[in-house]
Design an enzyme around this catalytic site. Structure first.
Site, mmCIF file in Angstrom:
data_model
loop_
_atom_site.group_PDB
_atom_site.id
_atom_site.type_symbol
_atom_site.label_atom_id
_atom_site.label_comp_id
_atom_site.label_asym_id
_atom_site.label_seq_id
_atom_site.Cartn_x
_atom_site.Cartn_y
_atom_site.Cartn_z
ATOM 1 N N SER A 165 -19.257 4.675 2.615
ATOM 2 C CA SER A 165 -19.407 5.590 1.470
ATOM 3 C C SER A 165 -20.841 6.100 1.383
ATOM 4 C CB SER A 165 -19.029 4.902 0.157
ATOM 5 O OG SER A 165 -17.649 4.647 0.107
ATOM 6 N N LYS A 167 -14.383 12.710 3.506
ATOM 7 C CA LYS A 167 -15.420 12.178 4.386
ATOM 8 C C LYS A 167 -16.309 13.346 4.823
ATOM 9 C CE LYS A 167 -14.201 7.752 4.645
ATOM 10 N NZ LYS A 167 -13.157 7.240 5.503
ATOM 11 N N HIS A 200 -15.717 -1.726 4.686
ATOM 12 C CA HIS A 200 -15.221 -1.155 3.418
ATOM 13 C C HIS A 200 -14.154 -2.081 2.810
ATOM 14 C CE1 HIS A 200 -13.410 1.885 0.732
ATOM 15 N NE2 HIS A 200 -12.266 1.410 1.166
ATOM 16 N N ARG A 232 0.827 -1.216 0.000
ATOM 17 C CA ARG A 232 0.000 0.000 0.000
ATOM 18 C C ARG A 232 0.860 1.265 0.000
ATOM 19 N NH1 ARG A 232 -5.457 -1.189 1.537
ATOM 20 N NH2 ARG A 232 -5.811 1.028 1.757
ATOM 21 N N GLN A 255 -6.099 -0.791 -6.036
ATOM 22 C CA GLN A 255 -6.304 0.616 -5.692
ATOM 23 C C GLN A 255 -5.092 1.166 -4.963
ATOM 24 O OE1 GLN A 255 -6.717 -1.195 -3.104
ATOM 25 N NE2 GLN A 255 -7.531 -0.151 -1.347
ATOM 26 N N TYR A 288 -9.948 9.762 -8.755
ATOM 27 C CA TYR A 288 -10.866 10.788 -8.249
ATOM 28 C C TYR A 288 -10.501 11.164 -6.824
ATOM 29 C CZ TYR A 288 -13.396 6.584 -6.527
ATOM 30 O OH TYR A 288 -13.734 5.374 -5.960
ATOM 31 N N PRO A 289 -10.773 12.432 -6.479
ATOM 32 C CA PRO A 289 -10.560 12.840 -5.094
ATOM 33 C C PRO A 289 -11.823 12.610 -4.269
ATOM 34 C CG PRO A 289 -10.976 14.779 -6.445
ATOM 35 C CD PRO A 289 -11.105 13.571 -7.347
ATOM 36 N N MET A 290 -11.659 12.361 -2.990
ATOM 37 C CA MET A 290 -12.835 12.235 -2.127
ATOM 38 C C MET A 290 -12.540 12.741 -0.720
ATOM 39 S SD MET A 290 -13.271 8.216 -1.155
ATOM 40 C CE MET A 290 -14.334 8.592 0.231
HETATM 41 O O1 FEC Z 1 -10.678 7.117 6.553
HETATM 42 C C1 FEC Z 1 -9.772 6.623 5.808
HETATM 43 O O2 FEC Z 1 -8.664 6.268 6.229
HETATM 44 C C2 FEC Z 1 -10.134 6.430 4.384
HETATM 45 C C3 FEC Z 1 -8.978 6.097 3.477
HETATM 46 C C4 FEC Z 1 -9.616 5.284 2.353
HETATM 47 C C5 FEC Z 1 -10.351 5.765 1.338
HETATM 48 C C6 FEC Z 1 -10.756 4.645 0.530
HETATM 49 C C7 FEC Z 1 -11.549 4.732 -0.548
HETATM 50 C C8 FEC Z 1 -11.761 3.736 -1.439
HETATM 51 N N1 FEC Z 1 -11.265 2.469 -1.370
HETATM 52 C C9 FEC Z 1 -11.642 1.782 -2.483
HETATM 53 C C10 FEC Z 1 -11.294 0.501 -2.794
HETATM 54 C C11 FEC Z 1 -10.760 -0.389 -1.891
HETATM 55 C C12 FEC Z 1 -10.465 -1.762 -2.172
HETATM 56 C C13 FEC Z 1 -9.998 -2.325 -1.001
HETATM 57 C C14 FEC Z 1 -9.967 -1.278 -0.018
HETATM 58 C C15 FEC Z 1 -9.563 -1.450 1.294
HETATM 59 C C16 FEC Z 1 -9.290 -0.396 2.152
HETATM 60 C C17 FEC Z 1 -8.774 -0.544 3.486
HETATM 61 C C18 FEC Z 1 -8.560 0.729 3.996
HETATM 62 C C19 FEC Z 1 -8.994 1.651 2.963
HETATM 63 N N2 FEC Z 1 -9.451 0.938 1.872
HETATM 64 FE FE1 FEC Z 1 -10.428 1.664 0.288
HETATM 65 N N3 FEC Z 1 -10.229 3.500 1.072
HETATM 66 C C20 FEC Z 1 -9.554 3.865 2.205
HETATM 67 C C21 FEC Z 1 -8.932 3.016 3.081
HETATM 68 N N4 FEC Z 1 -10.413 -0.124 -0.581
HETATM 69 C C22 FEC Z 1 -7.999 1.116 5.363
HETATM 70 C C23 FEC Z 1 -8.574 -1.856 4.210
HETATM 71 C C24 FEC Z 1 -7.262 -2.435 3.975
HETATM 72 C C25 FEC Z 1 -7.111 -3.579 4.914
HETATM 73 O O3 FEC Z 1 -8.133 -4.190 5.266
HETATM 74 O O4 FEC Z 1 -5.977 -3.801 5.301
HETATM 75 C C26 FEC Z 1 -9.596 -3.784 -0.775
HETATM 76 C C27 FEC Z 1 -8.243 -4.111 -1.334
HETATM 77 C C28 FEC Z 1 -7.175 -4.099 -0.305
HETATM 78 O O5 FEC Z 1 -7.376 -4.512 0.861
HETATM 79 O O6 FEC Z 1 -6.051 -3.682 -0.667
HETATM 80 C C29 FEC Z 1 -10.650 -2.433 -3.533
HETATM 81 C C30 FEC Z 1 -12.453 2.650 -3.284
HETATM 82 C C31 FEC Z 1 -12.539 3.837 -2.631
HETATM 83 C C32 FEC Z 1 -13.316 5.088 -3.032
HETATM 84 C C33 FEC Z 1 -14.587 5.105 -2.177
HETATM 85 C C34 FEC Z 1 -15.826 5.010 -2.994
HETATM 86 O O7 FEC Z 1 -16.920 4.900 -2.375
HETATM 87 O O8 FEC Z 1 -15.762 5.061 -4.236
HETATM 88 C C35 FEC Z 1 -13.106 2.278 -4.601
HETATM 89 C C36 FEC Z 1 -10.666 7.212 1.051
#
Ligand code: FEC
Length: 276
Positions: free
Chosen positions: A249, A175, A198, A156, A211, A171-173
């Site tokens: 989201s 909370k 999520h 990551r 991602q 895209y930017p986003m």
């Molecule tokens: O509050 C924060 O820290 C938010 C940071 C953050 C954003 C965000 C947005 C999106 N993600 C999308 C796709 C994936 C996919 C995986 C995934 C997993 C995570 C994990 C964290 C995380 N994401 Fe996220 N995402 C943010 C943070 N996301 C933390 C969990 C990792 C873990 O369990 O160790 C799964 C693949 C993976 O685990 O590598 C795919 C997408 C968005 C945009 C949101 C939307 O609604 O479109 C798509 C900001």
């Protein structure tokens, strides 16, 4: 600090810069003629030097499709200064005579440690210690070191350009911070639960979408950049739709403009742009 309002610990890796450019299409062919027959080769060579920097990181370029802009460059570098260097190198590329900047987005790769932060604050409460006290900080530093070294977090923080996933979506986003719907006033345990869900939603796309999450708080008006790579562009629509229905989201995400395209180097941009 009161554990319920504790921000999540985060780990950071490479700095990132996304640059979007708009081409002056009418000027492309006159510019190519002015530059001479070798213009494309020279540009390709100059871009290769940008894309594979000796100091670490990488850059990639995409031809945008269905956008008001034409080209997106993505740069990942170990330091902010190296981002400044690449910004200057890009500004000196000959093609900048006919490209205008449309967006610049500065951020840094980020792994949010919601689960760890929530767990450590619970353990501190069970011991009767204060969150942020000496014992908490020592354990936190130890656990963050372990997390940082894990293969999952390394991917990551120092992501590679994924192979075989030529489509890009950026895209930017942020909370949401409405009076009655404010991510930043939710209890830490609740934020941790939502982010776990999520991650579970996202992992359904393992293998088809990769991602890169970059944090922009303090750098941009938006809070995060989301960069997705896919083999099939429809997977962007499917994943982002699934995310819209995922609770975090659905309730708390605000989005900026989307930029979609396909990885391509200067030879390809010039061929396309020269067609008008
Ligand atoms: O509050 C924060 O820290 C938010 C940071 C953050 C954003 C965000 C947005 C999106 N993600 C999308 C796709 C994936 C996919 C995986 C995934 C997993 C995570 C994990 C964290 C995380 N994401 Fe996220 N995402 C943010 C943070 N996301 C933390 C969990 C990792 C873990 O369990 O160790 C799964 C693949 C993976 O685990 O590598 C795919 C997408 C968005 C945009 C949101 C939307 O609604 O479109 C798509 C900001």
């Amino acid at each position: 600090m009161e554990s319920q309002v504790l921000p999540p610990e985060t780990l950071e890796g490479w700095f990132a810069l996304h640059q979007v450019f708009l081409a002056d299409r009418a000027a492309i062919n006159p510019w190519l003629q002015k530059c001479g027959a070798d213009a494309t080769n020279q540009l390709e060579g100059a871009w290769q030097a940008v894309a594979v920097p000796s100091a670490g990181g990488w850059s990639a370029a995409a031809q945008l499709i269905g956008s008001t802009a034409d080209i997106m460059l993505m740069h990942f570098r170990p330091t902010l200064e190296a981002i400044g260097d690449v910004q200057r190198c890009v500004a000196r590329l000959s093609i900048m005579d006919v490209l205008k900047p449309a967006l610049s987005f500065l951020s840094v790769t980020e792994a949010g440690m919601y689960h760890l932060t929530a767990q450590l604050s619970r353990e501190a409460a069970e011991r009767g210690d204060s969150v942020g006290g000496a014992a908490y900080r020592t354990e936190l530093a130890r656990r963050l070191d372990v997390e940082r070294e894990s293969a999952h977090v390394q991917r990551r923080l120092y992501p590679e350009l994924p192979a075989g996933l030529p489509y890009v979506c950026f895209y930017p986003m942020s909370k949401r911070r409405n009076a009655d719907q404010n991510w930043y006033t939710l209890a830490l345990d609740e934020r941790s639960r939502l982010m776990r869900s999520h991650g579970e939603t996202g992992r359904r796309y393992a293998g088809s979408v990769t991602q890169i999450i970059t944090g922009a708080i303090g750098f941009e008006a938006w809070e995060w950049g989301v960069t997705l790579f896919a083999k099939d562009p429809l997977d962007f629509k499917k994943l982002v739709t699934d995310m819209r229905f995922d609770e975090v989201s659905a309730k708390y995400a605000d989005f900026g403009d989307f930029y979609v395209g396909k990885l391509a180097g200067p030879r390809h941009w010039l061929d396309e742009l020269a067609q008008g």
